[in-house]
Design an enzyme around this catalytic site. Structure first.
Site, PDB file in Angstrom:
ATOM      1  N   HIS A  52       0.841  -1.207   0.000  1.00  0.00           N
ATOM      2  CA  HIS A  52       0.000   0.000   0.000  1.00  0.00           C
ATOM      3  C   HIS A  52       0.876   1.257   0.000  1.00  0.00           C
ATOM      4  O   HIS A  52       0.592   2.234  -0.697  1.00  0.00           O
ATOM      5  CB  HIS A  52      -0.890   0.046   1.252  1.00  0.00           C
ATOM      6  CG  HIS A  52      -1.886  -1.071   1.356  1.00  0.00           C
ATOM      7  ND1 HIS A  52      -1.869  -1.988   2.374  1.00  0.00           N
ATOM      8  CD2 HIS A  52      -2.952  -1.406   0.576  1.00  0.00           C
ATOM      9  CE1 HIS A  52      -2.882  -2.835   2.235  1.00  0.00           C
ATOM     10  NE2 HIS A  52      -3.550  -2.508   1.153  1.00  0.00           N
ATOM     11  N   LYS A 168      -1.025  -6.508  -8.083  1.00  0.00           N
ATOM     12  CA  LYS A 168      -1.352  -7.680  -7.247  1.00  0.00           C
ATOM     13  C   LYS A 168      -2.780  -8.144  -7.546  1.00  0.00           C
ATOM     14  O   LYS A 168      -3.063  -9.337  -7.606  1.00  0.00           O
ATOM     15  CB  LYS A 168      -1.206  -7.268  -5.779  1.00  0.00           C
ATOM     16  CG  LYS A 168      -1.973  -8.067  -4.781  1.00  0.00           C
ATOM     17  CD  LYS A 168      -1.190  -9.258  -4.340  1.00  0.00           C
ATOM     18  CE  LYS A 168      -1.761  -9.968  -3.139  1.00  0.00           C
ATOM     19  NZ  LYS A 168      -3.178  -9.917  -2.953  1.00  0.00           N
TER      20      LYS A 168
HETATM   21  P1  AMP Z   1      -6.504  -3.748  -0.605  1.00  0.00           P
HETATM   22  O1  AMP Z   1      -6.341  -2.959   0.645  1.00  0.00           O
HETATM   23  O2  AMP Z   1      -6.054  -5.163  -0.479  1.00  0.00           O
HETATM   24  O3  AMP Z   1      -7.848  -3.592  -1.240  1.00  0.00           O
HETATM   25  O4  AMP Z   1      -5.483  -3.124  -1.630  1.00  0.00           O
HETATM   26  C1  AMP Z   1      -5.486  -1.753  -1.937  1.00  0.00           C
HETATM   27  C2  AMP Z   1      -4.597  -1.517  -3.122  1.00  0.00           C
HETATM   28  O5  AMP Z   1      -3.277  -1.948  -2.808  1.00  0.00           O
HETATM   29  C3  AMP Z   1      -5.022  -2.320  -4.358  1.00  0.00           C
HETATM   30  O6  AMP Z   1      -4.859  -1.515  -5.507  1.00  0.00           O
HETATM   31  C4  AMP Z   1      -4.080  -3.488  -4.346  1.00  0.00           C
HETATM   32  O7  AMP Z   1      -3.849  -4.048  -5.620  1.00  0.00           O
HETATM   33  C5  AMP Z   1      -2.821  -2.825  -3.815  1.00  0.00           C
HETATM   34  N1  AMP Z   1      -1.929  -3.836  -3.243  1.00  0.00           N
HETATM   35  C6  AMP Z   1      -2.249  -4.780  -2.335  1.00  0.00           C
HETATM   36  N2  AMP Z   1      -1.189  -5.570  -2.099  1.00  0.00           N
HETATM   37  C7  AMP Z   1      -0.174  -5.112  -2.875  1.00  0.00           C
HETATM   38  C8  AMP Z   1       1.179  -5.518  -3.081  1.00  0.00           C
HETATM   39  N3  AMP Z   1       1.696  -6.561  -2.466  1.00  0.00           N
HETATM   40  N4  AMP Z   1       1.926  -4.796  -3.950  1.00  0.00           N
HETATM   41  C9  AMP Z   1       1.392  -3.727  -4.610  1.00  0.00           C
HETATM   42  N5  AMP Z   1       0.128  -3.307  -4.459  1.00  0.00           N
HETATM   43  C10 AMP Z   1      -0.653  -3.992  -3.601  1.00  0.00           C
END
Ligand code: AMP
Length: 299
Positions: A52, A168
């Site tokens: 994030h 991801k």
């Molecule tokens: P989430 O909180 O899981 O909904 O993720 C929020 C954002 O962070 C989304 O755009 C995800 O794709 C991105 N994200 C989550 N994990 C990763 C990671 N390991 N590397 C890069 N971006 C990520």
């Protein structure tokens, strides 16, 4: 509630501001925009990790102000238990943003469901040119309608110039790009690389729930993706897919939900390799009741 957290960084004064209501955030956004400041937006569900933060860092490099939303969106969960167990760690998320000093001006929007959904917590129905019917869409009914609903609402509330999404969730990234095009929303959607643990495991909020054994075993997910990439030019797609299925059949800690090689743009399953087509391998695996996803570019 508006909480102003001033953190003294050795080099610059950094401001992290937390907003729980759009009525408090919007006047500040209007004022910043009227000064000509650009807004980079990073939507998240919190339980923040370095993945994030990397999105916020990229947003800070490309914009004057970064807005990060932290909202566990109920409409994108197809499983009530998954929604209930999803980690919620707002206080430590804000601290992490403060000490990480990702942006000189970071506005955190952490609303209640009522701020986003008014009366009814329900999804709009979308047509994402069929992208929604593949992989995650097959296994998580209604998931992408929920994602589309919340992202569209957030875009309309925040009105950023640019929005940052991780590769991801590659299918989500393609779906958001499609939605922006179809609905003609004035936002540039930017995909950012996947951040990984030293073991190769893709960083994820859900990793917090893994036992030590599960976490060690889950390194296999990236290992099989890397192997698929290595052998992609010489082996057939079905042979690669069969190898991956066999690998997981022998693992007592991990259950493969799907492994699929697909055209990166249409996300349709690939059977033969065509020239001028970009392929990716996509995987979803359960460690106990914890669902992990990952993907890799193959060519
Ligand atoms: P989430 O909180 O899981 O909904 O993720 C929020 C954002 O962070 C989304 O755009 C995800 O794709 C991105 N994200 C989550 N994990 C990763 C990671 N390991 N590397 C890069 N971006 C990520």
């Amino acid at each position: 509630m508006l909480l102003n957290i001033l953190s003294l960084h050795p080099l610059k004064k950094l401001v992290v501001q937390l907003f729980e209501s759009i009525n408090e955030l919007q006047p500040i956004l209007f004022s910043l925009k009227s000064k000509g400041f650009s807004i980079g937006f990073v939507p998240t569900m919190g339980a923040l990790h370095k993945g994030h933060l990397s999105l916020a860092e990229q947003a800070a490099r490309e914009n004057t102000v970064v807005v990060m939303s932290i909202f566990v969106n109920p409409t994108q969960f197809n499983n009530a238990e998954d929604l209930e167990k999803y980690p919620r760690t707002l206080a430590s998320d804000v601290k992490l943003l403060q000490v990480s000093a990702v942006s000189e001006q970071l506005l955190v929007y952490a609303p209640n469901a009522s701020d986003i959904y008014d009366q009814q917590i329900a999804s709009e129905k979308f047509d994402f040119n069929g992208l929604e019917n593949e992989m995650e869409g097959k296994f998580r009914a209604g998931h992408f309608d929920g994602v589309g609903t919340v992202v569209k609402k957030l875009f309309k509330l925040i009105m950023p110039q640019k929005a940052y999404f991780g590769e991801k969730d590659f299918q989500q990234l393609q779906i958001v790009k499609t939605m922006v095009q179809k609905e003609q929303l004035p936002v540039e959607v930017i995909g950012c690389p996947i951040l990984r643990e030293p073991s190769g495991l893709a960083m994820s909020s859900r990793n917090q729930r893994l036992t030590e054994v599960q976490r060690n075993e889950a390194a296999l997910i990236y290992k099989v993706l890397k192997k698929a990439k290595t052998v992609f030019s010489e082996k057939s797609i079905t042979a690669i897919e069969d190898d991956v299925k066999n690998t997981f059949e022998n693992n007592p800690h991990l259950t493969l939900e799907y492994f699929q090689i697909a055209d990166e743009n249409t996300l349709k399953p690939a059977f033969n390799k065509e020239t001028n087509t970009k392929y990716r391998a996509f995987i979803a695996v359960f460690a106990g009741d914890i669902r992990l996803i990952d993907n890799i570019a193959l060519n």
